[in-house]
Scaffold this active site. Structure first.
Site, PDB file in Angstrom:
ATOM      1  N   ASP A  54      -9.395  -5.473  -4.556  1.00 17.05           N
ATOM      2  CA  ASP A  54      -8.991  -4.395  -3.651  1.00 17.05           C
ATOM      3  C   ASP A  54     -10.034  -3.286  -3.710  1.00 17.05           C
ATOM      4  O   ASP A  54     -10.256  -2.680  -4.759  1.00 17.05           O
ATOM      5  CB  ASP A  54      -7.619  -3.848  -4.082  1.00 17.05           C
ATOM      6  CG  ASP A  54      -7.006  -2.927  -3.050  1.00 17.05           C
ATOM      7  OD1 ASP A  54      -7.761  -2.287  -2.287  1.00 17.05           O
ATOM      8  OD2 ASP A  54      -5.769  -2.827  -3.003  1.00 17.05           O
ATOM      9  N   SER A  98       0.836  -1.202   0.000  1.00 14.70           N
ATOM     10  CA  SER A  98       0.000   0.000   0.000  1.00 14.70           C
ATOM     11  C   SER A  98       0.876   1.260   0.000  1.00 14.70           C
ATOM     12  O   SER A  98       1.696   1.438  -0.890  1.00 14.70           O
ATOM     13  CB  SER A  98      -0.964  -0.038   1.186  1.00 14.70           C
ATOM     14  OG  SER A  98      -1.944   0.969   1.068  1.00 14.70           O
ATOM     15  N   HIS A 149      -7.618  -5.568  -0.343  1.00 13.92           N
ATOM     16  CA  HIS A 149      -6.507  -4.676  -0.015  1.00 13.92           C
ATOM     17  C   HIS A 149      -5.619  -5.240   1.095  1.00 13.92           C
ATOM     18  O   HIS A 149      -4.395  -5.085   1.053  1.00 13.92           O
ATOM     19  CB  HIS A 149      -7.032  -3.298   0.404  1.00 13.92           C
ATOM     20  CG  HIS A 149      -5.935  -2.287   0.563  1.00 13.92           C
ATOM     21  ND1 HIS A 149      -5.217  -1.803  -0.518  1.00 13.92           N
ATOM     22  CD2 HIS A 149      -5.410  -1.689   1.671  1.00 13.92           C
ATOM     23  CE1 HIS A 149      -4.313  -0.931  -0.079  1.00 13.92           C
ATOM     24  NE2 HIS A 149      -4.400  -0.858   1.236  1.00 13.92           N
TER      25      HIS A 149
END
Length: 350
Positions: free
Chosen positions: A260, A186, A306
């Protein structure tokens, strides 16, 4: 009765004044308070106080305090390899005469840059896979304002933190001899890309998971209510602009979760296109050749969200295979160099 009610004109003026005040306040909060949204270091609750240690997972480690150039103390974890750590998937025939230091120097070192929530303690199981399965040394970075580290997070601050971690490795008497691999999830992917773009000669490879092209381009999706104010985002993390600064000879593995719901996979695909363009055809001395693309790989996991892409079947096999392939990069580099116009010119002159 009319004296008890404001006129329409007064009401309109009052409404406009209130709207203007709220708009100004909203803009102010969006500009000056965005760091609290971007770097929620106290979430989940207890993240600034309760930080697990690698020993909780039976992993040997060292508490590592790094002081940044701006005098912020980062409290990180260092997991240097050990000959008796176990064979893992990376089967190693370790010579009996090899010392611990020599073994550490012979293995890759992974710098882990985590996402924007939680702390480094939440990622220890991932570090354990690098350490036990792939026999890597691991430096788990703890950004300023996260975990037990001092300071407050910001783009400028995290860039300094990342550089401080790299500088520690490149000046360490043993670890400076190792291949350095950046692993970022991320926003950690953005940190890794930025660091690699500024230290190309010191980085062996990058592994990027579910990261974005830039924060302003992510805001409309991640925070729809603030979409119209995305132009106020002063935390840029413009990875799309920095990818071209990373040499095409630097291997890159991109891992994307198709489900995600925070960072749309379109961001990873756009970054992949930027990575792939590093391998465009080039011409030198009248000879056309192509470099770099064979060193990059994109893997998409259909069930990956995610936060759980790293749990998807095949994820760690892809990472393990990628790291194993780096062992012969130096030799491949020599062979590839012979194929370039400059290498061909030298060969013909012998």
């Amino acid at each position: 009765m009319s004296g008890f009610f404001p006129s329409l004109e007064t009401f309109a003026k009052g409404t406009l004044a209130t709207a203007a005040t709220l708009s100004t306040l909203g803009v102010g909060l969006a500009y000056y308070g965005q760091n609290y949204l971007i770097y929620p270091s106290a979430f989940p609750p207890g993240s600034r106080t309760d930080v697990a240690a690698p020993s909780d997972f039976e992993l040997p480690y060292e508490n590592l305090e790094l002081k940044t150039p701006d005098e912020v103390v980062l409290r990180c974890y260092l997991l240097p390899q050990r000959k008796d750590a176990g064979a893992g998937e990376a089967f190693l025939d370790i010579p009996a005469a090899m010392s611990e230091d020599e073994f550490i120097a012979s293995r890759p070192t992974v710098i882990m840059f985590h996402g924007n929530g939680g702390n480094l303690g939440h990622r220890i199981p991932l570090a354990g896979i690098f350490f036990k399965r792939m026999r890597c040394n691991v430096l788990m970075m703890c950004y300023r304002g996260y975990g037990h580290s001092e300071g407050s997070p910001s783009e400028k601050g995290l860039r300094i933190d990342a550089q401080t971690g790299l500088d520690y490795l490149t000046t360490h008497p043993i670890l400076k001899q190792t291949n350095i691999i950046l692993y970022g999830q991320s926003i950690g992917g953005a940190v890794a890309i930025d660091l690699a773009s500024r230290n190309a000669s010191k980085i062996t490879a990058l592994i990027l998971e579910n990261t974005f092209t830039s924060l302003p381009s992510l805001v409309p999706h991640a925070l729809p209510a603030l979409g119209p104010l995305a132009f106020l985002c002063h935390q840029k993390w413009d990875s799309a602009a920095k990818i071209p600064l990373i040499p095409p000879t630097t291997p890159v593995l991109m891992l994307s979760g198709a489900r995600d719901d925070l960072v749309p996979r379109e961001h990873m695909r756009a970054l992949w296109e930027a990575v792939a363009r590093r391998g465009e055809k080039r011409t030198a001395g009248g000879v056309e050749y192509k470099v770099g693309l064979e060193r990059a790989r994109y893997v998409e996991f259909e069930g990956g969200g995610h936060n759980d892409t790293c749990t998807q079947p095949g994820y760690w096999s892809a990472v393990s295979d990628f790291i194993a392939s780096l062992g012969s990069v130096s030799q491949k580099e020599k062979e590839k160099e012979k194929e370039t116009p400059a290498g061909l010119a030298r060969s013909s002159s012998l």
